[in-house]
Write an enzyme that holds these catalytic residues in place. Structure first.
Site, mmCIF file in Angstrom:
data_model
loop_
_atom_site.group_PDB
_atom_site.id
_atom_site.type_symbol
_atom_site.label_atom_id
_atom_site.label_comp_id
_atom_site.label_asym_id
_atom_site.label_seq_id
_atom_site.Cartn_x
_atom_site.Cartn_y
_atom_site.Cartn_z
ATOM 1 N N ASP A 46 0.872 -1.143 0.070
ATOM 2 C CA ASP A 46 -0.116 0.054 0.121
ATOM 3 C C ASP A 46 0.782 1.328 -0.030
ATOM 4 O O ASP A 46 2.113 1.314 0.124
ATOM 5 C CB ASP A 46 -0.997 0.015 1.287
ATOM 6 N N ARG A 47 0.194 2.435 -0.400
ATOM 7 C CA ARG A 47 1.008 3.511 -0.446
ATOM 8 C C ARG A 47 2.068 3.948 0.936
ATOM 9 O O ARG A 47 3.083 4.286 0.626
ATOM 10 C CB ARG A 47 0.067 4.726 -0.240
#
Length: 254
Positions: A113-114
């Site tokens: 994820d980011r």
């Protein structure tokens, strides 16, 4: 003598994202494409895909990019996404611009994820990608988690039990191994890749992940000299490490 497959020069370079076939024909007429130092005169000539071709063929004075199949290892920095569709800067923008036009396209092997950093694989090798992400492969993935609250002491047994269920899911998680490094820092090895799994596992036990970093897939460690945002081509030995069945350290996994 080894027999290598061959492909038309214009198709090869177009598939590597260099430009249209018309542009490549123009470069050939200019003498800008050379093999073993000699200019190629026919854009339709068939080129053998030898293992050293990218060292021997130059495009406008620069060595040709490696053809498919290609596997990259990247140290994913914080704040970039792994999807072409998510808003914001993507990991693909950290690669040469023309690589976004390669055929077959490059894809991440699973996602981080980011806000998660660390070891990320990117490939155009479909069989390799599917072997890594297949539940049958049991490729372990190791993460370092920094936590909001101290480890309370029973987390390792719960994660190893194979009985923990994440919120909204009926199927329990496969056993995972937890190692406590510091009161608020833990190393977790998984054989699954469910959505935001590490964060949700700690959340299920009343804790919160502050930062998350992946440092190993299979037996492949993130290279210590690979800076955030940097990448390199993964050789055959590295691919073997990714697919090595090193699940002995994960309780309950045969």
């Amino acid at each position: 003598m080894t027999a290598y497959p061959s492909v038309r020069l214009d198709r090869l370079l177009a598939n590597l994202g260099y430009g249209s076939r018309r542009e490549i024909h123009g470069w050939v007429r200019e003498g800008s494409i050379r093999l073993d130092g000699q200019p190629l005169v026919d854009a339709g000539a068939r080129i053998q895909l030898a293992s050293d071709l990218s060292e021997r063929l130059t495009v406008r004075g620069v060595r040709m990019d490696p053809p498919a199949p290609l596997v990259l290892v990247m140290n994913k920095p914080e704040g970039v996404v792994c999807s072409h569709k998510e808003p914001g800067r993507s990991v693909y923008e950290l690669l040469p611009a023309r690589w976004r036009s390669r055929t077959p396209a490059l894809s991440t092997v699973g996602r981080l994820d980011r806000d998660t950093t660390g070891l990320l694989l990117i490939t155009d090798d479909g069989p390799f990608l599917h072997r890594v992400i297949s539940p049958r492969t049991h490729a372990p993935k190791r993460y370092i988690a920094s936590l909001d609250a101290p480890i309370r002491g029973d987390e390792a047994a719960i994660f190893a039990s194979g009985e923990l269920r994440l919120e909204g899911e009926d199927r329990p998680l496969a056993p995972a191994q937890l190692e406590v490094l510091e009161p608020r820092i833990a190393r977790l090895t998984l054989i699954e890749g469910r959505y935001h799994q590490v964060r949700r596992m700690f959340s299920a036990l009343g804790n919160r992940v502050i930062s998350l970093h992946r440092d190993r897939i299979g037996a492949l460690d993130l290279p210590e000299d690979l800076e955030p945002g940097a990448w390199r081509i993964l050789d055959a030995e590295g691919r073997g490490k990714v697919l090595s069945s090193s699940t002995d350290s994960v309780p309950g996994v045969a």
